[in-house]
Design a protein around this motif. Structure first.
Motif, PDB file in Angstrom:
ATOM      1  N   VAL A  31       0.877  -1.168   0.000  1.00 37.63           N
ATOM      2  CA  VAL A  31       0.000   0.000   0.000  1.00 37.63           C
ATOM      3  C   VAL A  31       0.911   1.214   0.000  1.00 37.63           C
ATOM      4  CG1 VAL A  31      -1.801   1.255   1.228  1.00 37.63           C
ATOM      5  CG2 VAL A  31      -1.799  -1.246   1.266  1.00 37.63           C
ATOM      6  N   ASP A  32       0.743   2.088  -1.016  1.00 32.36           N
ATOM      7  CA  ASP A  32       1.642   3.238  -1.137  1.00 32.36           C
ATOM      8  C   ASP A  32       1.210   4.398  -0.238  1.00 32.36           C
ATOM      9  OD1 ASP A  32      -0.448   4.530  -2.467  1.00 32.36           O
ATOM     10  OD2 ASP A  32       0.472   4.376  -4.440  1.00 32.36           O
ATOM     11  N   SER A  33       1.906   5.501  -0.324  1.00 30.98           N
ATOM     12  CA  SER A  33       1.646   6.658   0.533  1.00 30.98           C
ATOM     13  C   SER A  33       0.280   7.290   0.279  1.00 30.98           C
ATOM     14  CB  SER A  33       2.741   7.702   0.351  1.00 30.98           C
ATOM     15  OG  SER A  33       2.774   8.137  -0.994  1.00 30.98           O
ATOM     16  N   LYS A  34      -0.321   7.000  -0.876  1.00 38.79           N
ATOM     17  CA  LYS A  34      -1.655   7.515  -1.204  1.00 38.79           C
ATOM     18  C   LYS A  34      -2.742   6.497  -0.865  1.00 38.79           C
ATOM     19  CE  LYS A  34       0.253  10.196  -4.985  1.00 38.79           C
ATOM     20  NZ  LYS A  34       0.381  10.297  -6.428  1.00 38.79           N
ATOM     21  N   GLN A  35      -2.360   5.468  -0.099  1.00 41.13           N
ATOM     22  CA  GLN A  35      -3.270   4.401   0.324  1.00 41.13           C
ATOM     23  C   GLN A  35      -3.824   3.590  -0.858  1.00 41.13           C
ATOM     24  OE1 GLN A  35      -3.677   3.649   3.689  1.00 41.13           O
ATOM     25  NE2 GLN A  35      -1.995   5.095   3.721  1.00 41.13           N
ATOM     26  N   LYS A  36      -3.032   3.483  -1.910  1.00 41.82           N
ATOM     27  CA  LYS A  36      -3.405   2.676  -3.075  1.00 41.82           C
ATOM     28  C   LYS A  36      -2.743   1.311  -2.955  1.00 41.82           C
ATOM     29  CE  LYS A  36      -5.733   5.640  -5.624  1.00 41.82           C
ATOM     30  NZ  LYS A  36      -7.079   5.387  -6.081  1.00 41.82           N
ATOM     31  N   ALA A  37      -3.550   0.265  -2.966  1.00 41.72           N
ATOM     32  CA  ALA A  37      -3.037  -1.101  -2.860  1.00 41.72           C
ATOM     33  C   ALA A  37      -2.697  -1.643  -4.240  1.00 41.72           C
ATOM     34  CB  ALA A  37      -4.074  -1.994  -2.191  1.00 41.72           C
ATOM     35  N   ASN A  38      -1.893  -2.688  -4.279  1.00 43.60           N
ATOM     36  CA  ASN A  38      -1.529  -3.332  -5.539  1.00 43.60           C
ATOM     37  C   ASN A  38      -2.309  -4.636  -5.742  1.00 43.60           C
ATOM     38  OD1 ASN A  38      -0.148  -4.707  -3.491  1.00 43.60           O
ATOM     39  ND2 ASN A  38       1.482  -5.343  -4.891  1.00 43.60           N
ATOM     40  N   PHE A  39      -3.499  -4.700  -5.155  1.00 46.88           N
ATOM     41  CA  PHE A  39      -4.320  -5.902  -5.305  1.00 46.88           C
ATOM     42  C   PHE A  39      -5.802  -5.534  -5.254  1.00 46.88           C
ATOM     43  CE2 PHE A  39      -3.146  -5.309  -0.895  1.00 46.88           C
ATOM     44  CZ  PHE A  39      -4.358  -5.391  -0.219  1.00 46.88           C
TER      45      PHE A  39
END
Length: 119
Positions: A31-39
């Motif tokens: 989960v990146d700094s923008k709260q975007k997950a890769n799943f």
């Protein structure tokens, strides 16, 4: 390795709960700094626009090198997969526990066969 490829260190996954859970347990979750997950866990409640938006988002992210998608989920966005021509991130269709792999539906395999003249 070019700088373009070096930054693409993540594997993203779009699939059913069992597939995503297994891959997260294997360590691919991020989960990146923008709260975007890769799943994305796809179930009966997942809408087609959500699936399409997630695929587009994953293909535009510069930190993703591979997108794994369950083949039965890929059928819902087959048109988008067939139109997708970029080398990175690479999109690979994978089987799930309840849906076996069917090579005749795999868009990557179709392109390879076309390249080699197999129909």
């Amino acid at each position: 390795m070019s700088a373009y490829q070096k930054d693409r260190s993540l594997i993203a996954v779009i699939g059913d709960e069992d597939t995503v859970t297994g891959l997260l347990l294997a360590g691919i979750g991020h989960v990146d700094s923008k709260q975007k997950a890769n799943f994305l866990v796809v179930d009966a409640k997942t809408t087609l626009p959500t699936l399409e938006e997630t695929f587009i988002e994953f293909t535009k992210r510069k930190d993703i090198g591979i997108i794994l998608i369950n083949q039965h989920v890929a059928e819902d966005i087959r048109g988008m997969l067939d139109e997708y021509q970029q080398a990175f991130p690479t999109v690979l269709e994978i089987p799930s526990k309840d849906h076996p792999y069917d090579p005749s539906k795999d868009s990557v395999l179709k392109r390879v066969q076309k390249l080699f003249g197999d129909n």
